[in-house]
Scaffold this motif. Structure first.
Motif, PDB file in Angstrom:
ATOM      1  N   GLY A  28      11.574  55.436  61.817  1.00 46.87           N
ATOM      2  CA  GLY A  28      13.011  55.557  61.667  1.00 46.87           C
ATOM      3  C   GLY A  28      13.643  56.462  62.708  1.00 46.87           C
ATOM      4  N   SER A  75      13.423  57.830  58.251  1.00 52.46           N
ATOM      5  CA  SER A  75      14.209  57.295  57.145  1.00 52.46           C
ATOM      6  C   SER A  75      13.380  57.293  55.854  1.00 52.46           C
ATOM      7  CB  SER A  75      14.650  55.868  57.475  1.00 52.46           C
ATOM      8  OG  SER A  75      13.504  55.071  57.780  1.00 52.46           O
ATOM      9  N   GLY A  76      14.032  56.959  54.741  1.00 57.43           N
ATOM     10  CA  GLY A  76      13.341  56.779  53.474  1.00 57.43           C
ATOM     11  C   GLY A  76      12.529  57.978  53.038  1.00 57.43           C
ATOM     12  N   PRO A  77      11.206  57.833  52.953  1.00 52.97           N
ATOM     13  CA  PRO A  77      10.379  58.911  52.411  1.00 52.97           C
ATOM     14  C   PRO A  77      10.454  60.193  53.219  1.00 52.97           C
ATOM     15  CG  PRO A  77       9.021  57.196  53.420  1.00 52.97           C
ATOM     16  CD  PRO A  77      10.402  56.651  53.315  1.00 52.97           C
ATOM     17  N   GLN A 102      17.511  56.214  59.780  1.00 52.68           N
ATOM     18  CA  GLN A 102      17.905  55.229  58.763  1.00 52.68           C
ATOM     19  C   GLN A 102      17.512  53.863  59.292  1.00 52.68           C
ATOM     20  OE1 GLN A 102      18.188  54.024  55.953  1.00 52.68           O
ATOM     21  NE2 GLN A 102      20.127  54.837  55.147  1.00 52.68           N
ATOM     22  N   THR A 103      17.346  52.910  58.397  1.00 49.83           N
ATOM     23  CA  THR A 103      17.014  51.563  58.833  1.00 49.83           C
ATOM     24  C   THR A 103      18.161  50.982  59.681  1.00 49.83           C
ATOM     25  OG1 THR A 103      16.169  49.421  58.046  1.00 49.83           O
ATOM     26  CG2 THR A 103      18.004  50.405  56.820  1.00 49.83           C
ATOM     27  N   SER A 111      18.215  45.736  50.615  1.00 48.11           N
ATOM     28  CA  SER A 111      16.985  46.184  49.930  1.00 48.11           C
ATOM     29  C   SER A 111      15.804  46.127  50.891  1.00 48.11           C
ATOM     30  CB  SER A 111      16.705  45.318  48.688  1.00 48.11           C
ATOM     31  OG  SER A 111      17.739  45.445  47.753  1.00 48.11           O
ATOM     32  N   GLN A 113      12.852  47.508  53.628  1.00 47.08           N
ATOM     33  CA  GLN A 113      11.800  48.518  53.526  1.00 47.08           C
ATOM     34  C   GLN A 113      12.323  49.887  53.982  1.00 47.08           C
ATOM     35  OE1 GLN A 113       8.407  48.265  56.199  1.00 47.08           O
ATOM     36  NE2 GLN A 113       7.025  48.914  54.556  1.00 47.08           N
ATOM     37  N   GLN A 114      12.035  50.899  53.197  1.00 46.87           N
ATOM     38  CA  GLN A 114      12.424  52.289  53.445  1.00 46.87           C
ATOM     39  C   GLN A 114      13.935  52.478  53.509  1.00 46.87           C
ATOM     40  OE1 GLN A 114      10.196  53.967  56.774  1.00 46.87           O
ATOM     41  NE2 GLN A 114       8.393  54.231  55.483  1.00 46.87           N
ATOM     42  N   GLU A 115      14.686  51.518  52.984  1.00 49.55           N
ATOM     43  CA  GLU A 115      16.131  51.712  52.910  1.00 49.55           C
ATOM     44  C   GLU A 115      16.464  52.541  51.680  1.00 49.55           C
ATOM     45  OE1 GLU A 115      20.347  49.342  52.235  1.00 49.55           O
ATOM     46  OE2 GLU A 115      18.478  48.202  52.350  1.00 49.55           O
ATOM     47  N   VAL A 116      17.053  53.694  51.908  1.00 48.13           N
ATOM     48  CA  VAL A 116      17.519  54.579  50.847  1.00 48.13           C
ATOM     49  C   VAL A 116      18.960  54.936  51.163  1.00 48.13           C
ATOM     50  CG1 VAL A 116      17.234  56.875  49.803  1.00 48.13           C
ATOM     51  CG2 VAL A 116      15.212  55.525  50.402  1.00 48.13           C
ATOM     52  N   LEU A 118      21.058  57.211  51.947  1.00 51.44           N
ATOM     53  CA  LEU A 118      20.932  58.620  52.335  1.00 51.44           C
ATOM     54  C   LEU A 118      22.249  59.371  52.204  1.00 51.44           C
ATOM     55  CD1 LEU A 118      18.558  58.399  55.445  1.00 51.44           C
ATOM     56  CD2 LEU A 118      17.996  58.926  53.070  1.00 51.44           C
TER      57      LEU A 118
END
Length: 606
Positions: A28, A75-77, A102-103, A111, A113-116, A118
């Motif tokens: 990311g 990104s994500g985690p 970020q993605t 939705s 992968q690793q999309e949160v 933020l």
């Protein structure tokens, strides 16, 4: 080659004089990582073992340097992992900027992968400024506002940059509608309260006969003014834990720390005073302040949102501590140093005698109080000390007397486990010429300290002074929680939750090129400290300490201490009777003259 957004982000950080970014890689932020390669690693990418540790290192850097700490994650985690360290910064009012990936914009809302989300995730921790960059023209404004807000509000800010935006060609904002230009820098300023408010505060302080002062980290730049203040008012000065290094402990009227981890002399000064002045502190425990109808009180704080929170203050002064005290001091009348000041100095001297006696009590195998007490006289003049949360913080608060330019900190408000080792790593990047010491429990060491020794092993050769000492209080117990269970719940130790495996911490340190020693006898303690502080590389001391030494609160009576210790032996009357007799002797050895009452004049350590 065109300048990409990622290149410009690093350029702008350099222009803000950012020298280190504590981070961990991930796809990311691949664009930023490539830019770091093109920028010859400037600012330096400091690789932690975990994003949470990167955030803690940024907090430690900011605490010990006074500059903004910067951390970065994918990104994500990765962004999620930063949060605990960022909350530590927010709650302790430390300036930290988080840069997170970020993605791609095209995947947002899918939705992916690793999309949160933020922006929502960071809405609280970075409530003063959190922005996502979606077009290059948002720069440099977003970076500038993140840096400037972190400095001005002493808080956490966040910049979110989608991966595809990092790879776009940078184009600056133009002189056009809905473009936002920006400029570097933030001048220093010292806000002052109104003169009439200063005069009212002086009236309160002049009328007092028994003045007590409480200072926190907000008074760190006003050491000289606080010393003049204490001399003028004939006052004693207690220190909130984050303000432990504000005043030297060798001043006879400095009573030391306050609160559950504090000193008896601070407790009694607050119990008996008729006037209270709080400078730069948000100390949360009002039960350790005077009774509400007992003292007239004045508060000085630079943050209007932290005014009036802990006590019914008669006068609240919003302003910089140093500038406000400079304005206040000419209005104060010098008091004679009579019985009140003499009592404070006498009680403080007696407290340090009590600490020496408590450190001398035999334990199995080593008394943890002796471990830290023995360090006190050996502290280098320019040392930086971090304590982890837990019983280690008790001994840090009570046994170490800071002098001169010594610095110290811990997780004061969040009181999270695990920042001890990453704090001193951040401190070493702030001042590589100064020695650093982390005092940590074995729970915190197993949680993340051992992994961060790998970070130490990776970077220590670049430090001007290689001395970094990690002291592990290895009692095979999550000790603070164990004693809290006994004292607050009357419950015995629940071994499945509290017992920890014994780990050879010094052996691990040596296995990765550091040095270390295991200490299992009291007569080895001082020699181990001396060896570590004279070492030519970072050093781990594995102190095998006794979990049965209680972190006694300053206001505790013998009944409370007995109840806490005896809770472990419910139903065994014979063992209770034996332990009660031995415990009473041990407490009386530590605290000669200690009465059974938990409050009032009779409970003072004589």
């Amino acid at each position: 080659m065109a300048t990409k957004v990622s290149d410009y982000v690093l350029q702008r950080l350099r222009e803000w004089e950012v020298e280190h970014v504590f981070a961990y890689a991930g796809d990311g932020i691949n664009g930023l990582l490539a830019a770091w390669g093109r920028a010859d690693n400037k600012p330096e990418f400091v690789q932690a073992r975990h994003e949470e540790m990167a955030a803690f290192q940024a907090v430690g850097y900011a605490k010990f340097s006074g500059k903004v700490g910067v951390c970065a994650a994918t990104s994500g985690p990765g962004a999620i992992h930063l949060l605990n360290g960022l909350y530590d910064a927010k709650l302790d009012h430390v300036p930290v900027v988080a840069i997170v990936g970020q993605t791609n914009r095209s995947a947002l809302g899918g939705s992916y992968q690793q999309e949160v989300d933020l922006l929502s995730l960071y809405k609280d921790v970075a409530s003063e400024f959190c922005e996502m960059v979606t077009v290059p023209e948002q720069l440099p404004n977003v970076i500038d506002r993140a840096m400037r807000t972190a400095y001005a509000r002493r808080t956490v800010t966040a910049v979110i940059i989608p991966a595809d935006v990092q790879d776009l060609d940078y184009s600056p904002p133009t002189h056009a509608f809905k473009m936002v230009p920006s400029s570097l820098g933030a001048s220093t300023y010292a806000p002052l309260p109104a003169p009439d408010d200063v005069a009212r505060a002086a009236e309160v302080l002049n009328a007092g006969e028994k003045v007590a002062i409480l200072v926190g980290q907000g008074a760190r730049g006003a050491r000289a003014q606080v010393e003049v203040l204490a001399e003028t008012l004939g006052a004693g000065v207690a220190k909130a834990l984050l303000g432990k290094d504000v005043l030297p402990d060798d001043l006879p009227y400095v009573t030391g720390s306050i609160g559950l981890l504090g000193t008896r002399s601070s407790y009694e000064m607050m119990r008996d005073c008729d006037t209270l002045l709080v400078v730069g502190s948000s100390f949360p425990y009002s039960q350790f302040l005077p009774e509400f109808d007992q003292a007239r009180a004045v508060q000085i704080d630079i943050d209007p949102f932290m005014i009036g929170l802990r006590y019914p203050f008669e006068v609240n002064l919003v302003g910089d501590a140093r500038a406000t005290l400079d304005a206040l001091l000419p209005h104060l009348k010098k008091k004679k140093h009579g019985a009140w000041r003499k009592k404070i100095e006498k009680d403080t001297a007696k407290w340090w005698e009590v600490m020496q006696r408590r450190a001398a009590v035999e334990a199995d195998p080593v008394n943890p109080e002796y471990v830290v007490h023995a360090l006190d006289a050996l502290l280098p003049d320019d040392v930086m000390v971090a304590a982890d949360s837990g019983s280690a913080a008790n001994w840090y608060a009570r046994h170490l007397r800071f002098r001169g330019t010594m610095r110290g900190s811990l997780s004061g408000t969040l009181a999270t486990m695990g920042p001890g080792v990453p704090y001193v790593i951040g401190a070493k990047f702030a001042h590589s010429d100064r020695p650093a010491i982390a005092i940590v429990g074995d729970g915190a060491m197993q949680m993340n300290g051992m992994a961060e020794l790998i970070t130490v092993a990776k970077y220590w050769r670049g430090w001007e002074n290689p001395r970094l000492v990690v002291a592990v209080l290895n009692n095979q117990d999550l000790n603070q929680v164990t004693w809290e269970m006994r004292a607050m719940s009357g419950a015995p130790q629940f071994l499945p939750s509290q017992a920890l495996p014994d780990v050879r911490y010094a052996d691990f340190a040596r296995s990765i090129g550091l040095d270390g020693v295991r200490v299992e006898k009291p007569d080895q303690v001082e020699e181990a400290w001396q060896r570590a502080l004279a070492g030519d590389r970072p050093f781990v001391i594995d102190f095998r300490t006794d979990p049965a030494v209680p972190p006694i609160p300053p206001h505790a009576g013998l009944d409370q201490i007995e109840a806490a210790a005896l809770s472990v032996l419910k139903g065994d009357s014979d063992r209770k009777a034996m332990l009660r007799q031995g415990l009473k002797a041990k407490v009386q050895e530590m605290l000669p003259g200690h009465h059974r009452e938990s409050g009032g004049e009779g409970s003072a350590e004589k």
